[in-house]
Scaffold this motif. Structure first.
Motif, PDB file in Angstrom:
ATOM      1  N   LYS A  27      21.311   0.289  18.199  1.00  0.00           N
ATOM      2  CA  LYS A  27      19.913   0.683  18.031  1.00  0.00           C
ATOM      3  C   LYS A  27      19.805   1.732  16.928  1.00  0.00           C
ATOM      4  O   LYS A  27      20.797   2.394  16.580  1.00  0.00           O
ATOM      5  N   PRO A  28      18.589   1.939  16.356  1.00  0.00           N
ATOM      6  CA  PRO A  28      18.435   2.952  15.305  1.00  0.00           C
ATOM      7  C   PRO A  28      18.927   4.311  15.775  1.00  0.00           C
ATOM      8  O   PRO A  28      18.558   4.794  16.848  1.00  0.00           O
ATOM      9  N   ALA A  29      19.754   4.933  14.971  1.00  0.00           N
ATOM     10  CA  ALA A  29      20.336   6.226  15.348  1.00  0.00           C
ATOM     11  C   ALA A  29      19.338   7.367  15.184  1.00  0.00           C
ATOM     12  O   ALA A  29      19.452   8.389  15.864  1.00  0.00           O
ATOM     13  N   LEU A  30      18.367   7.203  14.296  1.00  0.00           N
ATOM     14  CA  LEU A  30      17.409   8.274  14.007  1.00  0.00           C
ATOM     15  C   LEU A  30      15.988   7.813  14.281  1.00  0.00           C
ATOM     16  O   LEU A  30      15.615   6.674  13.963  1.00  0.00           O
ATOM     17  N   SER A  31      15.187   8.700  14.863  1.00  0.00           N
ATOM     18  CA  SER A  31      13.766   8.430  15.039  1.00  0.00           C
ATOM     19  C   SER A  31      13.042   8.649  13.711  1.00  0.00           C
ATOM     20  O   SER A  31      13.612   9.195  12.759  1.00  0.00           O
ATOM     21  N   GLU A  76      13.060  12.277  12.846  1.00  0.00           N
ATOM     22  CA  GLU A  76      14.373  12.750  12.407  1.00  0.00           C
ATOM     23  C   GLU A  76      14.652  12.358  10.958  1.00  0.00           C
ATOM     24  O   GLU A  76      15.243  13.124  10.188  1.00  0.00           O
ATOM     25  N   ALA A 108      20.863   3.388   9.825  1.00  0.00           N
ATOM     26  CA  ALA A 108      21.926   3.960  10.666  1.00  0.00           C
ATOM     27  C   ALA A 108      21.747   3.499  12.116  1.00  0.00           C
ATOM     28  O   ALA A 108      20.643   3.540  12.665  1.00  0.00           O
ATOM     29  N   LYS A 109      22.839   3.068  12.745  1.00  0.00           N
ATOM     30  CA  LYS A 109      22.801   2.552  14.124  1.00  0.00           C
ATOM     31  C   LYS A 109      23.701   3.396  15.027  1.00  0.00           C
ATOM     32  O   LYS A 109      24.712   3.950  14.586  1.00  0.00           O
ATOM     33  N   ASP A 110      23.340   3.455  16.315  1.00  0.00           N
ATOM     34  CA  ASP A 110      24.198   4.130  17.285  1.00  0.00           C
ATOM     35  C   ASP A 110      25.203   3.133  17.855  1.00  0.00           C
ATOM     36  O   ASP A 110      25.290   1.988  17.399  1.00  0.00           O
ATOM     37  N   THR A 111      25.949   3.554  18.845  1.00  0.00           N
ATOM     38  CA  THR A 111      26.988   2.675  19.410  1.00  0.00           C
ATOM     39  C   THR A 111      26.418   1.443  20.104  1.00  0.00           C
ATOM     40  O   THR A 111      27.124   0.464  20.307  1.00  0.00           O
ATOM     41  N   ASN A 112      25.128   1.490  20.458  1.00  0.00           N
ATOM     42  CA  ASN A 112      24.481   0.341  21.110  1.00  0.00           C
ATOM     43  C   ASN A 112      23.775  -0.568  20.118  1.00  0.00           C
ATOM     44  O   ASN A 112      23.105  -1.524  20.513  1.00  0.00           O
TER      45      ASN A 112
END
Length: 319
Positions: free
Chosen positions: A284-288, A291, A278-282
């Motif tokens: 990068k990984p959305a979850l640590s 998480e 899963a990625k965020d809008t940038n």
């Protein structure tokens, strides 16, 4: 051997002979009266004399229900009448008409049809399941209601139902784990490969312990400064159960993260991979990592309600 045409002719001939035989006249108290005989029947295909629409079904129109649906669409009707020898089949596609038949006119239509299959499976119509309405049906209903589905019998069979409910939960958890982690069991499982091993029993016991205590009453939830006392002992129980769960989950997640970061995995194969990718809008990984581990702590299906008389029981799921 007879070909299909000869076989069809033989069947139709037998039906005609049977229908021409003298049949018993209906009694005065039967539902069929002179009034109902004069009522108009719903629309339907033009029938053959004596045999009705049996030739259309026997020749080509299989499965029968699809032919009936297409016929009703052609006739633009929600109710039809299809004569099959001396029986009128009345298909209905309208919920309104179905309610009329099943609720308001249920005393007329509630009885079961007589078929070869129902006769065999009921040993000559001796069971309540497919028995037409009559004295035998009333007798079986009395017996079932008073002896089989009574409150007393349900208490007798509680342990058996609980055992099978536990088996069901086991396989639901297997399915959930397969979707989440891509494996059926933690550890080796049982010798046959289907049942749980020690690791699985410890994991699921701990899982149910946590679920049982999630909303259990604790005084410290309302008076936070009393939490250090752990008056009910819940914190000790839940923290111990979480250590067992994390022992299996965390190591599995760490190994999977390592494979993705080392380039040993290229395509996702389960829900865990989807969390990792899963990625965020940038971009990068959305979850640590923490998480991700938190997301997989309680796999889908672990919230299944156990069918026991004590919903908060903490005994082993696999006993």
């Amino acid at each position: 051997m007879l070909d299909s045409s000869s076989l069809l002719a033989f069947i139709l001939g037998s039906l005609i002979v049977a229908l021409m035989m003298k049949r018993k006249e209906p009694k005065k108290n039967e539902l069929v009266t002179s009034y109902t005989r004069n009522l108009r029947l719903p629309p339907g295909p033009k029938p053959w004399p004596l045999i009705g629409n049996l030739p259309q079904i026997l020749r080509r129109n299989r499965p029968v229900f699809r032919w009936i649906h297409s016929l009703m669409e052609e006739l633009n009707t929600d109710i039809a009448c299809i004569p099959l020898a001396n029986t009128h089949v009345i298909p209905v596609t309208s919920p309104r008409i179905a309610r009329e038949i099943l609720k308001k006119q249920d005393s007329i239509f509630a009885t079961r049809p007589l078929t070869m299959g129902t006769e065999y499976c009921s040993r000559g119509y001796l069971t309540i399941a497919v028995e037409p309405q009559g004295e035998q049906w009333k007798k079986m209903r009395r017996v079932v209601a008073s002896h089989v589905t009574s409150q007393k019998s349900f208490k007798w069979t509680l342990e058996k139902r609980t055992e099978e409910a536990d088996n069901l939960v086991r396989y639901i958890n297997n399915l959930s784990r397969k979707m989440l982690f891509g494996v059926r069991h933690f550890g080796k499982g049982s010798e046959d490969g289907f049942g749980p091993g020690f690791e699985e029993i410890e994991y699921v016991d701990s899982l149910f312990t946590v679920v049982t205590h999630i909303y259990a009453f604790a005084l410290s939830d309302y008076v936070p400064w009393l939490r250090f006392l752990d008056l009910e002992g819940h914190e000790k129980v839940v923290s111990g159960a979480m250590r067992n769960i994390s022992k299996y989950n965390d190591s599995f997640v760490d190994q999977r993260l390592k494979k993705w970061r080392n380039g040993k995995m290229k395509k996702p194969r389960d829900f865990l991979d989807m969390f990792i990718l899963a990625k965020d809008t940038n971009g990068k990984p959305a979850l640590s990592d923490e998480e991700i581990k938190a997301q997989v702590t309680r796999p889908p299906g672990s919230h299944v309600i156990r069918l026991t008389s004590q919903p908060t029981a903490t005994r082993s799921t696999y006993q």
